[in-house]
Every structure is written in structure tokens, then in C-alpha cells.
Design a protein around this motif. Structure first.
Motif, short mmCIF file in Angstrom:
data_model
loop_
_atom_site.label_atom_id
_atom_site.label_comp_id
_atom_site.label_asym_id
_atom_site.label_seq_id
_atom_site.Cartn_x
_atom_site.Cartn_y
_atom_site.Cartn_z
N VAL A 87 8.41 -16.03 -0.76
CA VAL A 87 8.36 -14.62 -1.12
C VAL A 87 8.77 -14.44 -2.58
O VAL A 87 9.77 -15.02 -3.02
N LEU A 88 8.01 -13.64 -3.30
CA LEU A 88 8.39 -13.24 -4.65
C LEU A 88 8.89 -11.80 -4.59
O LEU A 88 8.15 -10.89 -4.21
N THR A 89 10.16 -11.58 -4.96
CA THR A 89 10.75 -10.25 -4.93
C THR A 89 10.88 -9.71 -6.34
O THR A 89 11.59 -10.27 -7.18
N VAL A 90 10.16 -8.61 -6.60
CA VAL A 90 10.20 -7.99 -7.93
C VAL A 90 10.78 -6.58 -7.88
O VAL A 90 11.16 -6.03 -8.92
N LEU A 91 10.86 -5.98 -6.69
CA LEU A 91 11.39 -4.63 -6.56
C LEU A 91 12.91 -4.68 -6.46
O LEU A 91 13.48 -5.65 -5.98
N PRO A 92 13.60 -3.62 -6.88
CA PRO A 92 15.07 -3.66 -6.90
C PRO A 92 15.69 -3.70 -5.52
O PRO A 92 15.21 -3.06 -4.58
N PHE A 93 16.77 -4.45 -5.40
CA PHE A 93 17.48 -4.57 -4.14
C PHE A 93 18.20 -3.29 -3.75
O PHE A 93 18.61 -3.15 -2.59
N PHE A 94 18.40 -2.34 -4.69
CA PHE A 94 19.07 -1.11 -4.28
C PHE A 94 18.16 -0.21 -3.45
O PHE A 94 18.61 0.77 -2.89
N HIS A 95 16.87 -0.55 -3.35
CA HIS A 95 15.95 0.13 -2.45
C HIS A 95 15.74 -0.73 -1.21
O HIS A 95 15.65 -1.97 -1.31
N VAL A 96 15.63 -0.10 -0.04
CA VAL A 96 15.39 -0.89 1.17
C VAL A 96 14.05 -1.61 1.10
O VAL A 96 13.87 -2.64 1.76
N GLY A 97 13.10 -1.11 0.31
CA GLY A 97 11.83 -1.80 0.18
C GLY A 97 12.00 -3.16 -0.46
O GLY A 97 11.48 -4.16 0.04
N GLY A 98 12.71 -3.22 -1.59
CA GLY A 98 12.93 -4.49 -2.24
C GLY A 98 13.79 -5.43 -1.42
O GLY A 98 13.60 -6.65 -1.44
N LEU A 99 14.74 -4.86 -0.69
CA LEU A 99 15.68 -5.68 0.08
C LEU A 99 15.12 -6.14 1.42
O LEU A 99 15.31 -7.29 1.82
N ASN A 100 14.38 -5.24 2.12
CA ASN A 100 14.13 -5.49 3.53
C ASN A 100 12.67 -5.61 3.98
O ASN A 100 12.43 -5.96 5.13
N ILE A 101 11.70 -5.31 3.12
CA ILE A 101 10.32 -5.49 3.58
C ILE A 101 10.02 -6.98 3.73
O ILE A 101 9.44 -7.41 4.72
N GLN A 102 10.44 -7.76 2.74
CA GLN A 102 10.19 -9.21 2.81
C GLN A 102 11.41 -10.07 2.55
O GLN A 102 11.54 -11.16 3.13
N THR A 103 12.35 -9.61 1.71
CA THR A 103 13.43 -10.49 1.24
C THR A 103 14.35 -10.95 2.36
O THR A 103 14.46 -12.16 2.63
N THR A 104 15.05 -10.02 3.01
CA THR A 104 15.94 -10.44 4.10
C THR A 104 15.17 -11.04 5.28
O THR A 104 15.64 -12.02 5.88
N PRO A 105 13.99 -10.51 5.65
CA PRO A 105 13.23 -11.19 6.72
C PRO A 105 12.90 -12.65 6.38
O PRO A 105 12.96 -13.53 7.25
N ALA A 106 12.57 -12.92 5.12
CA ALA A 106 12.28 -14.30 4.72
C ALA A 106 13.49 -15.20 4.91
O ALA A 106 13.39 -16.33 5.42
N LEU A 107 14.67 -14.71 4.52
CA LEU A 107 15.89 -15.50 4.68
C LEU A 107 16.25 -15.69 6.14
O LEU A 107 16.78 -16.73 6.53
N HIS A 108 15.97 -14.70 6.98
CA HIS A 108 16.25 -14.83 8.41
C HIS A 108 15.37 -15.88 9.06
O HIS A 108 15.76 -16.50 10.06
N HIS A 109 14.18 -16.09 8.50
CA HIS A 109 13.23 -17.05 9.09
C HIS A 109 13.21 -18.37 8.34
O HIS A 109 12.36 -19.23 8.61
N GLY A 110 14.13 -18.56 7.40
CA GLY A 110 14.25 -19.85 6.73
C GLY A 110 13.23 -20.08 5.63
O GLY A 110 12.97 -21.23 5.26
#
Length: 511
Positions: free
Chosen positions: A201-224
Motif C-alpha cells: 500500500v502507498l499512503t499519501v493522504l494524511p493520517f489525521f483523516h480516517v481516510g488516510g489512516l483506515n481505508i488501506q493503511t491500518t487494514p494492510a498492517l492488520h493483514h501483514g
């Protein structure tokens, strides 16, 4: 079990697998998990952070942003992400409202410290890349950490995030998201993106928004999977990261879609690694989607909000992407409906308010029972957005939340700008609406009634707003009028303002 357990399990299964890549540095899952544990120990030993305490962060994207999130999960504490684009006064309101115990920030935003010491002297300060005069440096803090780094009675039911969203009453509200909310959000992201541990996953949106944090970033980490982090978005950096890093997934809002596809390197950049991109945040212009599709990259749409973590309705990789303008079906683990004012579900193809229910929905607005009652009804979150669903269950969003302006992916509520304008002694009344803008989707415009006999100018009022609110919230234009359209009770009718003063779309400067 808490949300941090997912990182620990991935570290056990694949300790050497890259968890994050940032500015050329790779953090393995084993190192990521160890740093989370050490951070939790430091927060508990140094500051006594216990279950339910609030820790705020004011920073551009960086791996330690995620480290803090999972350290808070381990402790049963709550992370409060601060939008670095806000004015200091806005950030201080959030810190005060959430009664933050510790603020972790980078030196670029240290201008808040004198005001923080004056108004919130009990809030401890930690610097990521510096040592504040009355505080600690993050790495030094970790070096002396000791203890177990856990608190009793911590599990997935514990609140984890307080994400502030601009309020319709002129003050932001803190949406409280539990650990389990992020867990279920991750399950739906996996379903949406066919996400596996092999993804990048490439994350370019800010983490202070749930979009940047939770659409792909945290799900990617949860799935390794692996996450490459950009500190902030620029089209040059995003295109270079796609070409060189070879990610499989990324999220872009319409303003960043526009910036990337307008860039001189757009046509020459190799996009072949991308199995899809996701977009949302606002109604997405079809021509922007077509630019990616023409280059062989499927575009997935996701609908949601801060209050839904945000994944709620989406199109799925491998699913039906041919329904033009549709944002998809209700997510795998939640329900969505189109309802009337009484809450009754409407028949297909009948416009109404979109409502969402499920484990991805927020728990409450922090310290605001009245706003919570207004938003949640029998578990259903009433979004205020107007849409319809067809006979097959696919959703279309017709209009965003009443009066909401979305400028470059940032939410602006007119009430917030109006509140500040009305604090100026020469403003009698005002109304703020969004004007279409080629670059930023919308920009705020204010219609102002001046106090009789005064000669305040537009630039004076813009300067006044700038001292209280973020730059992107400052009205692009201020139009002086003699009267405003009103209801029978005298309330300003924003929809009438839009109809009466409908200018052509502008090519604006950065908000």
C-alpha cells in the motif's frame, strides 16, 4: 486481545517482513512491534498513561504515527490526531476539549507550545525530532522506558481514536472510534481490495483523516502487508513512489486524482504495479476515473465518513464497476439504508437520507450527548447525506451533508466560518457557501451584511478569519450584500444563497 495483538501476531509469523517504508528506511514487523511495546512502556512509566487517557499527535505522516496508535491500543488509551493545517486556536480547542494528557509533535509545529503552556500547562509535550524546552525527545523517552507497557482490562471494546470533525454548530466534534471499529473496518477493506499480505500500500493522504489512516493503511498492517508512507502528498512524490516502489494499492481523493493526472509525468509513469486505486471523500467526477481506467487501472469507490471509520459502502475489486456514478454496495460487515425523515426505509430509486449501522460506526461524540443522540438512532448513524439505492442495492450519493463544503479533501462547515466572521464588530450577519472550483472542487465564499456606517473591507475580514481558522477555511471571496435569503423564522437559507449567487467555476489558488 487488543488491536495491537494483530501487529504482534504478524511479527511472529513474518518477523523480517517490511511493515513500513519511509524515506528509504524499512521497519520490519518485528521492529515495528518492538517499537510499539517500548512506546507503550514509555507512555505508562513517564506520564502514567492509563486506560481511557488521551494522547494527541501533531505531525506529518511518519511510521511513529502508527506506532503511537498501536501503543495506545496496547494501553487502552486514546489517540487524538490533530490536523496540522488547522490554526493554533483550533488545535488548542481540541486539546482542551479532549483533556489531552500528552502531546507528541514534530518541530515544524512547535509554534503551538507557548500557547499550550499558557492555556493547558498540565499537558506534557514530547518532540519527535527535537527536545522541547519543557518536555522530552521521543527517542530519549523510549531509551529510558521500563515496565510492562500494559494496563488492566484492555481489549477491543476500548475506545482508541477521537477524530475531530468540523461541527455544524461552529465547533468541531470528536467522533470516538473503538478498537473493534478499526478491526471490522479492516475486514471490509480486505473484502473491498482483495487485500492480502502480499499487497503493498502507498499512503499519501494524511493520517489525521480516517481516510488516510483506515481505508488501506491500518487494514494492510492488520493483514501483514507492507505500507510505504509519504510524509505529505505532492504529485511528484506520489508518481515517483508508484514508479519506483511498485505499490499494488493507493487511495486518492478527487483533488489528488486531478493533481496526479495533470502532472507532466502522468503519461510516462509506469502504473502497471497497481491492481486498483480507491477514491471517495466527495462525489467523484467521472472524467477523473476515466483517466485511470484508460491506463488499465481499476478505480474503486468508497463512501463513508469519520463516523463510519470510514468504510461503509464500496465497489469491490472484481465486482461490478460499470454502474456509472455508483459508490457501490453496503460493506460486508455493515448495513446501509435510504430513509425518510421518520426513519422508515424508502423504496428503490427514491432519494432520501443515507443511514449506516454496524460495528464500524462510531461510539459517541466525545463529551457531547446531545450531538450523539441526534446522530445515532437505534444503532443507525444518520449521515445527513442524500442518496438513493437501486433495486440491486447499489448506492448513489446525490448531495453531501447539508451545507458542507469539501475543499481539496478538507471538510469546511459554513457555521464554523460564520461564527468567526460574526465575532468581527463590523459584521451584522453572514452566510457562507461553497463555490465550484476547478482545482479544489469547492472553495468557501462569504456573503456579509456590514454594520451601518462602517467601511470594513474584504481583506480585513479575511485577515480576521485567518487569525482564528486554517487557511483553507478562509473565504476565497467576500461579497457585501444588503440582505440574505431567510426562512420565515429569519434563518439564513444557504441553498437559496447558492441559487441566487451562482458564479462560474473558478481556477483558484491553493486553499
Amino acid at each position: 486481545m487488543d488491536l495491537c495483538s494483530l501487529i504482534e501476531r504478524n511479527a511472529a509469523f513474518a518477523p523480517d517482513k517490511p511493515a513500513t517504508i519511509f524515506e528509504g528506511e524499512i521497519l520490519s514487523y518485528a521492529a515495528f512491534s518492538a517499537r510499539i511495546e517500548q512506546t507503550a512502556r514509555a507512555l505508562k512509566a513517564e506520564f502514567g498513561v492509563s486506560r481511557g487517557d488521551r494522547v494527541a499527535i501533531l505531525s506529518l505522516n511518519r511510521p511513529d504515527y502508527l506506532v503511537l496508535l498501536y501503543a495506545c491500543a496496547r494501553l487502552g488509551a486514546m489517540l487524538v490526531p490533530l490536523n496540522w493545517r488547522l490554526a493554533v486556536a483550533e488545535q488548542l480547542f481540541i486539546l482542551s476539549d479532549a483533556s489531552v494528557k500528552v502531546l507528541v509533535l514534530e518541530q515544524a509545529f512547535a509554534e503551538i507550545i507557548p500557547a499550550l503552556e499558557k492555556s493547558l500547562p498540565d499537558t506534557s509535550v514530547v518532540g519527535f525530532d527535537f527536545a522541547p524546552a519543557r518536555g522530552s525527545a521521543f527517542d530519549a523517552l523510549l531509551a529510558r522506558a521500563c515496565g510492562d507497557g500494559r494496563n488492566p482490562h484492555t481489549d477491543l471494546t476500548c475506545p482508541l481514536l477521537i477524530v475531530y470533525t468540523s461541527g455544524t454548530t461552529g465547533r468541531p466534534k470528536g467522533a470516538v472510534l473503538r478498537q473493534e471499529t478499526l478491526l471490522w473496518n479492516g475486514v471490509m477493506s480486505q473484502h473491498m481490495h482483495a487485500l492480502t499480505s502480499n499487497d503493498h500500500v502507498l499512503t499519501v493522504l494524511p493520517f489525521f483523516h480516517v481516510g488516510g489512516l483506515n481505508i488501506q493503511t491500518t487494514p494492510a498492517l492488520h493483514h501483514g502487508a507492507t505500507v510505504t508512507i509519504l510524509s505529505r502528498f505532492t504529485p511528484d512524490a506520489a508518481l515517483a513512489a508508484i514508479a519506483n516502489g511498485r505499490p499494488t494499492l493507493t487511495v486518492l481523493v478527487p483533488a489528488t486524482l486531478q493533481a496526479v493526472t495533470d502532472h507532466p509525468d502522468w503519461l510516462s509513469t509506469d502504473l502497471s504495479s497497481l491492481k486498483a486505486i480507491s477514491t471517495g471523500s466527495t462525489i467523484v467526477p467521472p472524467h477523473l476515473i476515466d483517466r485511470f481506467v484508460a491506463r488499465g487501472v481499476p478505480v474503486l469507490q468508497v463512501y463513508g465518513s469519520t463516523e463510519t471509520c470510514p468504510v461503509a459502502v464500496y465497489t469491490r475489486l472484481g465486482g461490478d464497476l460499470l454502474r456509472v456514478g455508483s459508490t457501490g454496495l453496503p460493506g460486508l460487515c455493515c448495513e446501509a439504508a435510504v430513509i425518510d425523515e421518520s426513519g422508515a426505509e424508502l423504496p428503490p430509486d427514491t432519494p432520501g437520507e443515507i443511514a449506516v449501522r454496524g460495528p464500524n460506526v462510531f461510539y459517541e461524540y466525545w463529551g457531547n450527548e446531545e450531538a450523539t443522540r441526534e446522530a445515532l438512532h437505534d444503532g443507525w448513524y444518520r449521515t445527513g447525506d442524500i442518496g438513493r439505492r437501486d433495486a440491486d442495492g447499489y448506492f448513489w450519493v446525490h448531495d453531501r451533508k447539508k451545507n458542507l463544503i469539501i475543499s481539496g479533501g478538507e471538510n469546511i462547515y459554513p457555521a464554523e466560518v460564520e461564527r468567526v466572521l460574526l465575532e468581527h464588530p463590523d459584521v451584522v450577519e453572514c452566510g457562507v457557501i461553497g463555490r465550484p472550483d476547478v482545482r479544489w472542487d469547492e472553495v468557501p465564499v462569504a456573503y456579509v451584511i456590514r454594520r451601518a456606517g462602517c467601511s470594513v473591507e474584504a481583506e480585513d475580514l479575511k485577515a480576521h478569519v485567518m487569525t482564528h481558522l486554517a487557511r483553507f477555511k478562509v473565504p476565497r471571496d467576500i461579497v457585501f450584500v444588503d440582505d440574505l435569503p431567510r426562512t420565515a423564522l429569519g434563518k439564513v437559507q444557504h441553498f437559496m444563497l447558492r441559487q441566487l449567487y451562482e458564479p462560474a467555476p473558478s481556477e483558484g489558488d491553493a486553499p
